[in-house]
Design a protein around this motif. Structure first.
Motif, mmCIF file in Angstrom:
data_model
loop_
_atom_site.group_PDB
_atom_site.id
_atom_site.type_symbol
_atom_site.label_atom_id
_atom_site.label_comp_id
_atom_site.label_asym_id
_atom_site.label_seq_id
_atom_site.Cartn_x
_atom_site.Cartn_y
_atom_site.Cartn_z
ATOM 1 N N ASP A 22 0.831 -1.118 -0.060
ATOM 2 C CA ASP A 22 0.160 0.053 -0.006
ATOM 3 C C ASP A 22 0.959 1.300 -0.075
ATOM 4 N N LEU A 23 1.988 1.284 0.840
ATOM 5 C CA LEU A 23 2.791 2.393 0.668
ATOM 6 C C LEU A 23 3.600 2.575 -0.489
ATOM 7 N N SER A 41 7.644 -3.156 9.950
ATOM 8 C CA SER A 41 7.606 -4.513 10.787
ATOM 9 C C SER A 41 6.541 -4.274 11.840
ATOM 10 N N ASN A 42 6.117 -5.312 12.066
ATOM 11 C CA ASN A 42 4.771 -5.755 12.986
ATOM 12 C C ASN A 42 3.735 -4.495 12.941
ATOM 13 N N ALA A 43 3.590 -3.935 11.951
ATOM 14 C CA ALA A 43 2.686 -3.139 11.477
ATOM 15 C C ALA A 43 2.876 -1.560 12.059
ATOM 16 N N LYS A 44 4.399 -1.655 12.150
ATOM 17 C CA LYS A 44 4.774 -0.050 12.208
ATOM 18 C C LYS A 44 5.742 0.144 11.247
ATOM 19 N N VAL A 45 5.503 1.469 10.748
ATOM 20 C CA VAL A 45 5.888 2.209 9.615
ATOM 21 C C VAL A 45 7.067 3.027 10.158
ATOM 22 N N ALA A 65 -1.532 7.737 7.306
ATOM 23 C CA ALA A 65 -2.626 7.722 8.354
ATOM 24 C C ALA A 65 -4.062 6.943 7.591
ATOM 25 N N SER A 66 -4.112 6.893 6.399
ATOM 26 C CA SER A 66 -5.292 6.387 5.922
ATOM 27 C C SER A 66 -5.390 4.865 5.610
ATOM 28 N N ILE A 67 -4.133 4.306 6.119
ATOM 29 C CA ILE A 67 -3.860 2.881 6.105
ATOM 30 C C ILE A 67 -4.147 2.430 7.461
ATOM 31 N N HIS A 68 -5.300 1.970 7.894
ATOM 32 C CA HIS A 68 -5.759 1.848 8.973
ATOM 33 C C HIS A 68 -5.253 0.880 9.954
ATOM 34 N N VAL A 69 -4.668 -0.054 9.264
ATOM 35 C CA VAL A 69 -4.052 -1.223 10.011
ATOM 36 C C VAL A 69 -2.569 -1.006 10.664
ATOM 37 N N ILE A 70 -2.234 0.174 10.437
ATOM 38 C CA ILE A 70 -0.856 0.419 10.874
ATOM 39 C C ILE A 70 -1.068 0.856 12.394
ATOM 40 N N LYS A 71 -0.253 0.358 13.152
ATOM 41 C CA LYS A 71 -0.137 0.279 14.764
ATOM 42 C C LYS A 71 0.423 1.657 15.095
ATOM 43 N N ALA A 72 1.759 2.007 14.311
ATOM 44 C CA ALA A 72 2.464 3.035 14.798
ATOM 45 C C ALA A 72 3.425 3.651 13.666
ATOM 46 N N VAL A 73 3.883 4.601 13.555
ATOM 47 C CA VAL A 73 4.337 5.460 12.729
ATOM 48 C C VAL A 73 5.819 5.774 13.525
#
Length: 149
Positions: A22-23, A41-45, A65-73
């Motif tokens: 997606d990125l 890595s592990n839903a962190k970008v 931010a529009s990728i809702h499954v991301i846990k952290a950036v």
């Protein structure tokens, strides 16, 4: 319990691959990503590199931010000059090749592709061959290979 761990591990890897893909897709469509390097890595970008303005950096963050499954950036993007030349096409192509490898970050300068991050050992040669087929001046390997568990 072991089967559950394997399923969770597989789904986490697949989720990271989907986030990375997606990125890559967003980066192809948005010039604000031209100087940005990313990996997952592990839903962190993890983001670093450059954006030309604070507004440009904010637009990148908005897209992510529009990728809702991301846990952290982790945003380490600096503000500075971003050179838009023929290396941008090579970066977009190399990003596309690396889309299947969420732990791999791609940067390109003067037609030299730098690969950094982590990759399973059994996928290393495939990635290197695929990037080599893009005909960069050279490839700088800064990848850490790990055995697939």
């Amino acid at each position: 319990m072991i089967l559950f761990s394997i399923l969770v591990s597989c789904s986490a890897e697949k989720r990271d691959q989907e986030i990375k893909a997606d990125l890559v897709s967003k980066a192809k469509d948005d010039i604000n990503f031209a100087g940005v390097v990313f990996m997952v890595s592990n839903a962190k970008v993890y983001l670093w590199g450059l954006c030309p303005t604070e507004h440009s950096r904010a637009l990148v963050r908005e897209k992510i931010a529009s990728i809702h499954v991301i846990k952290a950036v982790s945003d380490q993007i600096g503000i500075g000059a971003v050179k838009l030349d023929h290396s941008l096409d090579l970066k977009l192509q190399a990003d596309s090749v690396a889309a299947k490898y969420p732990g791999v970050a791609v940067s390109v300068a003067n037609d030299v592709v730098t690969l950094a991050g982590v990759i399973p050992s059994d996928k290393f040669n495939v990635l290197m061959t695929s990037v080599g087929q893009l005909n960069p001046k050279s490839i700088r390997n800064q990848l850490h290979q790990v055995s697939d568990q």
